[in-house]
Design a protein around this motif. Structure first.
Motif, mmCIF file in Angstrom:
data_model
loop_
_atom_site.group_PDB
_atom_site.id
_atom_site.type_symbol
_atom_site.label_atom_id
_atom_site.label_comp_id
_atom_site.label_asym_id
_atom_site.label_seq_id
_atom_site.Cartn_x
_atom_site.Cartn_y
_atom_site.Cartn_z
ATOM 1 N N UNK A 31 0.826 -1.197 0.000
ATOM 2 C CA UNK A 31 0.000 0.000 0.000
ATOM 3 C C UNK A 31 0.864 1.253 0.000
ATOM 4 N N UNK A 32 0.339 2.265 -0.719
ATOM 5 C CA UNK A 32 0.919 3.604 -0.627
ATOM 6 C C UNK A 32 -0.210 4.600 -0.481
ATOM 7 N N UNK A 83 4.702 0.919 1.169
ATOM 8 C CA UNK A 83 5.660 1.341 0.154
ATOM 9 C C UNK A 83 6.028 2.806 0.369
ATOM 10 N N UNK A 84 7.169 3.190 -0.184
ATOM 11 C CA UNK A 84 7.668 4.556 0.007
ATOM 12 C C UNK A 84 7.158 5.520 -1.051
ATOM 13 N N UNK A 85 6.606 4.994 -2.153
ATOM 14 C CA UNK A 85 6.136 5.850 -3.237
ATOM 15 C C UNK A 85 5.138 5.070 -4.082
ATOM 16 N N UNK A 115 5.296 0.973 -4.775
ATOM 17 C CA UNK A 115 4.163 0.075 -4.520
ATOM 18 C C UNK A 115 3.786 -0.707 -5.761
ATOM 19 N N UNK A 116 3.802 -0.038 -6.923
ATOM 20 C CA UNK A 116 3.226 -0.619 -8.127
ATOM 21 C C UNK A 116 4.198 -1.444 -8.963
ATOM 22 N N UNK A 175 5.655 5.067 -14.548
ATOM 23 C CA UNK A 175 6.960 4.448 -14.310
ATOM 24 C C UNK A 175 6.814 2.951 -14.046
ATOM 25 N N UNK A 176 5.812 2.583 -13.258
ATOM 26 C CA UNK A 176 5.634 1.183 -12.890
ATOM 27 C C UNK A 176 5.130 0.342 -14.055
#
Length: 257
Positions: free
Chosen positions: A28-29, A48-50, A54-55, A79-80
């Motif tokens: 989770x973020x 997650x940190x971002x 997370x993704x 990005x993910x």
């Protein structure tokens, strides 16, 4: 076990996580630390940190933020998803179509979902439609996972707005009805807690009768209304006060009509 990322851990995201925990690894973020900590404590989610953190390693990414904040997380999602054509975006963001997502995120597998908060008790409704990139196996996977939160109802995308008005917003209308029935019971002498229990169980039982018998609601209503009896008098009072029209107006109002 699939890894599912939640971008956003508010009321609806948390409701879905309630059903999915134990059936997937959750990450989770959320911009709110308390929301992340709640998801970690209640659902065993990794924080997650971002957005991209997370993704990036998730098989399925739930976009569960409010529509006005969706562009704030878009760069992280891009990005993910870049170079990962098998990753699935599961969006519960109201008002954002499959085409909108394709334009902003690029071609990818998308499941657009209209859930509701009873997913918290695994009695939700999930209206769902899919982008053309989704395979039958992908669709079956999403259907299986969402079934842990309640019913899954595939439909055309042009019907998703109506689904929002009926099932997405509908729990609030039912809560008002339960409260009104309980208030009437209290006025007649029932203790408040007992009145809420009786009204809520009555709604639950009546709903199950519709779903499990397959009979038309009008048919079930007629079966309760004896000639000259108390129930038909109550039904006539509801009609006289405009309950039917009020509910129809509420659904239309939720759709901006």
């Amino acid at each position: 076990m699939k890894q599912i990322a939640f971008i956003g851990a508010g009321n609806m995201g948390s409701a879905l996580m309630t059903g999915l925990c134990g059936h997937a690894d959750l990450v989770v973020y959320d911009i709110l630390d308390e929301a992340c900590l709640r998801a970690e404590k209640n659902y065993g989610a990794r924080i997650a940190s971002s957005v991209s953190d997370a993704a990036k390693s998730a098989d399925i990414v739930f976009a569960a933020v409010k529509p006005q904040f969706i562009m704030d997380v878009m760069d992280g999602l891009k990005e993910a998803f870049t170079g990962q054509p098998e990753k699935i975006l599961a969006t519960i963001v109201a008002g954002k179509s499959l085409d909108w997502w394709q334009q902003n995120l690029g071609p990818c597998k998308i499941a657009r979902i209209m859930p509701n908060t009873p997913a918290m008790v695994k009695e939700g409704v999930n209206a769902i439609c899919f982008s053309k990139e989704m395979t039958e196996d992908d669709k079956n996977l999403m259907t299986e996972l969402l079934s842990y939160t309640g019913r899954v109802i595939p439909m055309r995308e042009d019907l998703m707005g109506a689904a929002m008005g009926v099932s997405g917003c509908g729990p609030a209308y039912v809560y008002v009805f339960i409260e009104a029935m309980a208030d009437a019971g209290v006025a007649e002498g029932l203790p408040r807690k007992l009145a809420y229990e009786m009204a809520a169980q009555t709604v639950l039982g009546a709903a199950k009768m519709v779903l499990e018998t397959g009979r038309h609601p009008a048919d079930l209503k007629d079966a309760v209304c004896s000639p000259g009896g108390t129930t038909i008098r109550g039904v006539m009072a509801l009609e006289d006060k405009g309950l039917r029209a009020a509910v129809e107006a509420a659904v239309e109002a939720s759709l901006g009509k």
